[in-house]
Scaffold this motif. Structure first.
Motif, PDB file in Angstrom:
ATOM      1  N   PHE A  46       0.821  -1.216   0.000  1.00 16.39           N
ATOM      2  CA  PHE A  46       0.000   0.000   0.000  1.00 16.39           C
ATOM      3  C   PHE A  46       0.856   1.267   0.000  1.00 16.39           C
ATOM      4  O   PHE A  46       0.370   2.365   0.285  1.00 16.39           O
ATOM      5  N   GLY A  47       2.144   1.118  -0.358  1.00 21.54           N
ATOM      6  CA  GLY A  47       3.028   2.267  -0.456  1.00 21.54           C
ATOM      7  C   GLY A  47       3.501   2.799   0.875  1.00 21.54           C
ATOM      8  O   GLY A  47       3.779   4.006   1.008  1.00 21.54           O
ATOM      9  N   GLY A  48       3.624   1.931   1.882  1.00 19.77           N
ATOM     10  CA  GLY A  48       4.091   2.352   3.196  1.00 19.77           C
ATOM     11  C   GLY A  48       5.554   2.726   3.202  1.00 19.77           C
ATOM     12  O   GLY A  48       6.310   2.425   2.264  1.00 19.77           O
ATOM     13  N   SER A  49       5.986   3.356   4.262  1.00 12.59           N
ATOM     14  CA  SER A  49       7.363   3.841   4.370  1.00 12.59           C
ATOM     15  C   SER A  49       8.306   2.762   4.878  1.00 12.59           C
ATOM     16  O   SER A  49       7.874   1.733   5.419  1.00 12.59           O
ATOM     17  N   ALA A  50       9.609   3.014   4.738  1.00  8.29           N
ATOM     18  CA  ALA A  50      10.629   2.089   5.241  1.00  8.29           C
ATOM     19  C   ALA A  50      10.546   1.982   6.763  1.00  8.29           C
ATOM     20  O   ALA A  50      10.804   0.924   7.334  1.00  8.29           O
ATOM     21  N   GLU A  51      10.183   3.103   7.416  1.00 10.28           N
ATOM     22  CA  GLU A  51      10.059   3.094   8.876  1.00 10.28           C
ATOM     23  C   GLU A  51       8.911   2.169   9.310  1.00 10.28           C
ATOM     24  O   GLU A  51       9.013   1.452  10.310  1.00 10.28           O
ATOM     25  N   GLN A  52       7.797   2.215   8.570  1.00  7.41           N
ATOM     26  CA  GLN A  52       6.667   1.329   8.886  1.00  7.41           C
ATOM     27  C   GLN A  52       7.054  -0.138   8.700  1.00  7.41           C
ATOM     28  O   GLN A  52       6.671  -1.001   9.503  1.00  7.41           O
ATOM     29  N   ALA A  53       7.818  -0.413   7.640  1.00  7.77           N
ATOM     30  CA  ALA A  53       8.262  -1.786   7.394  1.00  7.77           C
ATOM     31  C   ALA A  53       9.193  -2.257   8.504  1.00  7.77           C
ATOM     32  O   ALA A  53       9.074  -3.385   9.008  1.00  7.77           O
ATOM     33  N   ALA A  54      10.126  -1.370   8.922  1.00  7.25           N
ATOM     34  CA  ALA A  54      11.068  -1.737   9.979  1.00  7.25           C
ATOM     35  C   ALA A  54      10.328  -1.997  11.286  1.00  7.25           C
ATOM     36  O   ALA A  54      10.651  -2.944  12.023  1.00  7.25           O
ATOM     37  N   PHE A  55       9.306  -1.164  11.573  1.00  7.03           N
ATOM     38  CA  PHE A  55       8.518  -1.362  12.800  1.00  7.03           C
ATOM     39  C   PHE A  55       7.806  -2.709  12.771  1.00  7.03           C
ATOM     40  O   PHE A  55       7.836  -3.464  13.754  1.00  7.03           O
ATOM     41  N   MET A  56       7.169  -3.054  11.637  1.00 10.53           N
ATOM     42  CA  MET A  56       6.412  -4.301  11.557  1.00 10.53           C
ATOM     43  C   MET A  56       7.336  -5.513  11.645  1.00 10.53           C
ATOM     44  O   MET A  56       7.000  -6.519  12.287  1.00 10.53           O
ATOM     45  N   VAL A  57       8.515  -5.428  11.018  1.00 13.97           N
ATOM     46  CA  VAL A  57       9.480  -6.529  11.100  1.00 13.97           C
ATOM     47  C   VAL A  57       9.941  -6.710  12.543  1.00 13.97           C
ATOM     48  O   VAL A  57       9.995  -7.827  13.067  1.00 13.97           O
ATOM     49  N   THR A  58      10.258  -5.604  13.202  1.00  8.25           N
ATOM     50  CA  THR A  58      10.752  -5.676  14.581  1.00  8.25           C
ATOM     51  C   THR A  58       9.724  -6.296  15.517  1.00  8.25           C
ATOM     52  O   THR A  58      10.037  -7.171  16.334  1.00  8.25           O
ATOM     53  N   MET A  59       8.468  -5.848  15.400  1.00  8.36           N
ATOM     54  CA  MET A  59       7.424  -6.376  16.268  1.00  8.36           C
ATOM     55  C   MET A  59       7.115  -7.849  15.947  1.00  8.36           C
ATOM     56  O   MET A  59       6.781  -8.629  16.833  1.00  8.36           O
ATOM     57  N   SER A  60       7.239  -8.225  14.674  1.00 10.05           N
ATOM     58  CA  SER A  60       7.033  -9.624  14.297  1.00 10.05           C
ATOM     59  C   SER A  60       8.123 -10.502  14.886  1.00 10.05           C
ATOM     60  O   SER A  60       7.857 -11.634  15.331  1.00 10.05           O
ATOM     61  N   ILE A  61       9.347 -10.007  14.888  1.00 10.24           N
ATOM     62  CA  ILE A  61      10.457 -10.752  15.492  1.00 10.24           C
ATOM     63  C   ILE A  61      10.223 -10.933  16.987  1.00 10.24           C
ATOM     64  O   ILE A  61      10.424 -12.019  17.554  1.00 10.24           O
ATOM     65  N   LEU A  62       9.768  -9.858  17.643  1.00 13.17           N
ATOM     66  CA  LEU A  62       9.500  -9.939  19.084  1.00 13.17           C
ATOM     67  C   LEU A  62       8.391 -10.956  19.378  1.00 13.17           C
ATOM     68  O   LEU A  62       8.521 -11.792  20.282  1.00 13.17           O
ATOM     69  N   ALA A  63       7.306 -10.899  18.596  1.00 12.41           N
ATOM     70  CA  ALA A  63       6.207 -11.855  18.798  1.00 12.41           C
ATOM     71  C   ALA A  63       6.667 -13.276  18.511  1.00 12.41           C
ATOM     72  O   ALA A  63       6.266 -14.219  19.209  1.00 12.41           O
ATOM     73  N   GLY A  64       7.522 -13.439  17.492  1.00 13.61           N
ATOM     74  CA  GLY A  64       8.044 -14.770  17.176  1.00 13.61           C
ATOM     75  C   GLY A  64       8.901 -15.326  18.298  1.00 13.61           C
ATOM     76  O   GLY A  64       8.847 -16.524  18.613  1.00 13.61           O
ATOM     77  N   GLY A  65       9.699 -14.459  18.929  1.00 15.02           N
ATOM     78  CA  GLY A  65      10.525 -14.907  20.057  1.00 15.02           C
ATOM     79  C   GLY A  65       9.680 -15.369  21.225  1.00 15.02           C
ATOM     80  O   GLY A  65       9.923 -16.434  21.822  1.00 15.02           O
ATOM     81  N   VAL A  66       8.656 -14.585  21.550  1.00 16.89           N
ATOM     82  CA  VAL A  66       7.756 -14.964  22.649  1.00 16.89           C
ATOM     83  C   VAL A  66       6.996 -16.239  22.297  1.00 16.89           C
ATOM     84  O   VAL A  66       6.848 -17.147  23.116  1.00 16.89           O
ATOM     85  N   GLY A  67       6.511 -16.315  21.041  1.00 12.99           N
ATOM     86  CA  GLY A  67       5.764 -17.497  20.608  1.00 12.99           C
ATOM     87  C   GLY A  67       6.604 -18.762  20.639  1.00 12.99           C
ATOM     88  O   GLY A  67       6.102 -19.846  20.974  1.00 12.99           O
ATOM     89  N   THR A  68       7.879 -18.646  20.282  1.00 12.66           N
ATOM     90  CA  THR A  68       8.778 -19.802  20.307  1.00 12.66           C
ATOM     91  C   THR A  68       8.950 -20.332  21.732  1.00 12.66           C
ATOM     92  O   THR A  68       8.953 -21.549  21.966  1.00 12.66           O
ATOM     93  N   ILE A  69       9.064 -19.418  22.687  1.00 10.25           N
ATOM     94  CA  ILE A  69       9.190 -19.819  24.090  1.00 10.25           C
ATOM     95  C   ILE A  69       7.881 -20.419  24.603  1.00 10.25           C
ATOM     96  O   ILE A  69       7.885 -21.454  25.286  1.00 10.25           O
ATOM     97  N   LEU A  70       6.736 -19.793  24.264  1.00 10.08           N
ATOM     98  CA  LEU A  70       5.439 -20.324  24.685  1.00 10.08           C
ATOM     99  C   LEU A  70       5.230 -21.743  24.150  1.00 10.08           C
ATOM    100  O   LEU A  70       4.694 -22.606  24.850  1.00 10.08           O
TER     101      LEU A  70
END
Length: 570
Positions: A46-70
């Motif tokens: 949808f033409g989002g910015s690089a900052e938006q992409a970096a934020f979504m990647v970072t939060m996905s990594i964080l959720a993945g880390g928590v999910g892996t432990i759960l």
């Protein structure tokens, strides 16, 4: 307690030295990093910015880390207790793209949180849904999970991307050396070097990519320019909800859950040398962890999470399935959100290196799925379930243009070979269950060739029920031995009736006849001398064999009617 298979170096409950656990966890993170591209694709749609992409990647990594432990937990119904990491789920991609183009990232996050909540609810029903997931269905799912990796693996292996349709000789060289290193270490290495086959291969791949210019100046500059330590960007856009997207996200989360069922079934199988069937309560705990990580991801601003089939394949290939590795990988992922420089190393992974790793792990997933399918007997119905699921599922990859014009509400079902193949297998399994009787009666007449009748009956019904071959072979041998003994000892001259009842976890055979009871007391086999001199030796040998074949034997007689019950665990 599961029995550790001999091919595992580190089994599920084995402890590891901390450096070993961290290295193996890092190896899993390298494989998981291939999914970091999905949030970038969503933001760019949808033409989002690089900052938006970096934020979504970072939060996905964080959720993945928590999910892996759960997922590695096994407390109060949360988690399966297996090494089955969480990553950005490809099943969510189509629905997330639709949400991003309709209402931006706030709608993606709101609908992802809803999907996670739905999966949490769905997990509480798993133990009641065993009928939906026989071996042929779960085997199809696991196989198609491996197949679904191919469209991502091969273009990367060949160095092909949307802006580069030409395979360079150097790209193919790097991919071949990387894959060859992984395979060579797995096949010919001695000691524990096999544990690090993917990590060593990826390291060599990075070195070769840098030396040949595939890992170029912009990528290296991105690593150098990234700060070593920084707090994650918390500029969350909020959440929104659209009723029109309810169906696409429900379909997406169901596809994700079915893939996770296949992944967790594989984890059970590779960690238990005596595996027989999926443990649905354990899988329910795994789906709860899966849904919780997706709910968390939607809440903090990431993409929907799902178990990683590639990492399950990696654990098979390296022979290390200890859940301590899951805790190590989860902690590393969480730390990555605070170390941008280290995270950027994964983000710039060269395509040929990424492709080689995916090819390596996909091979194990495909073969393991086929082994699950063939662990049960097959008849014509189950042949259609498996065959049609593969045919229609793979049609997505062979004729992709045919499915592009379908309505968005059903696009998730036709978004991948995994989604369509799984839906096909589930529907056909339910249809073909119509008319299958779980109870059958077999009448055997003394003086006839009852052996052929027994073997034909059990071979036919074993395929219809989808029973384990080994259990059916023991059952037909026990019944044949028992009937032969009844006839040989002239215990009856009337018809012998066998009532057979099959359930997913048991096979029970109730044999009735009118006549003299048999002595089926458990004991050892008679000696060779006994067989020559003792008239009762053959009867004792028969009793010994029946007890050897069946898991339990009980007998009684009342008013001249003898009843023998054989029970087989399934």
């Amino acid at each position: 307690m599961p029995q550790k298979p001999p091919n595992l170096v580190y089994g599920l409950e084995d402890t590891l030295p901390l450096p070993t656990a961290l290295l193996l966890g890092l190896q899993h993170v390298f494989v998981m990093s291939t999914a970091f591209i999905f949030p970038v694709v969503i933001v760019r749609s949808f033409g989002g910015s690089a900052e938006q992409a970096a934020f979504m990647v970072t939060m996905s990594i964080l959720a993945g880390g928590v999910g892996t432990i759960l997922q590695a937990l096994r407390k109060q119904g949360m988690g399966s207790g297996y090494l089955c990491p969480a990553v950005c789920g490809p099943s969510y991609l189509s629905a997330s793209l639709l949400a991003a183009q309709t209402g931006g990232l706030s709608l993606v996050y709101g609908m992802t949180a809803f999907a996670g909540l739905f999966e949490v609810f769905f997990s509480r029903l798993m133990h009641r849904l065993r009928i939906l997931f026989p071996a042929e269905v779960t085997g199809v799912v696991v196989t198609l999970v491996g197949v679904a990796v191919i469209p991502v693996a091969i273009p990367n292996f060949l160095g092909i991307s949307p802006g580069d349709a030409v395979t360079e000789a150097l790209e193919l060289f790097v991919a071949a050396i990387t894959l060859g290193t992984m395979v060579a270490i797995s096949v010919w290495s001695r000691g524990k070097l096999r544990l690090y086959s993917v990590l060593v291969g990826i390291t060599i791949g990075y070195i070769l990519a840098a030396a040949t210019g595939i890992l170029g100046g912009p990528e290296i500059a991105r690593i150098l320019d990234a700060p070593l330590l920084a707090l994650p960007d918390l500029s969350h856009p909020g959440w929104s909800f659209d009723l029109a997207l309810l169906i696409p996200f429900t379909i997406a989360v169901l596809c994700s859950s079915l893939k996770s069922i296949g992944d967790l079934t594989t984890c059970q199988k590779i960690n238990d040398a005596e595996w027989k069937r999926p443990d649905m309560r354990n899988i329910g705990g795994g789906i709860l962890a899966d849904g919780s990580s997706a709910l968390l991801s939607g809440f903090i601003g990431g993409m929907g999470q799902s178990t990683s089939s590639s990492n399950v394949g990696l654990s098979i290939g390296t022979g290390a399935t200890s859940r301590i590795i899951a805790f190590a990988a989860g902690v590393i992922l969480i730390l990555l959100t605070f170390f941008p420089k280290l995270a950027s190393v994964f983000v710039v992974m060269p395509g040929p290196v990424m492709g080689a790793g995916l090819v390596f792990v996909a091979a194990f997933m495909i073969v393991n799925g086929l082994q699950i399918i063939t662990s049960r007997m097959m008849d014509t119905r189950k042949t259609f379930v498996v065959g049609f699921a593969f045919i229609f599922g793979l049609s997505i990859d062979i004729f992709p243009d045919f499915f592009t014009g379908l309505p968005g509400s059903v696009q998730s079902v036709f978004s991948s070979s995994l989604a369509l193949g799984t839906a096909t297998a589930l529907i056909l399994n339910l249809i073909f269950r119509i008319g299958i009787a779980r109870r059958k009666t077999l009448l055997l007449e003394p003086g006839t060739d009852f052996s052929d009748t027994i073997f034909t009956f059990f071979e036919t019904m074993g395929g219809t029920w989808g029973a384990r071959k080994e259990v059916i072979q023991r059952a037909e041998s026990a019944v044949n031995e028992l009937v032969e003994s009844i006839v040989f000892l002239d215990a009856t001259r009337e018809a012998i009736r066998a009532d057979i009842r099959f359930e997913e976890d048991s096979l029970d055979i109730d044999i009735r006849y009118t006549g003299k009871p048999l002595d089926l007391s458990p004991g050892g086999p008679p000696s060779d001398a006994d067989l020559l001199e003792d008239d009762t030796a053959l009867a004792r040998l028969s009793a010994f064999l029946v007890w050897k074949y069946a898991d339990s034997v009980t007998a009684d007689d009342k008013d001249g009617e003898c009843r023998i019950r054989l029970h087989f665990d399934h």
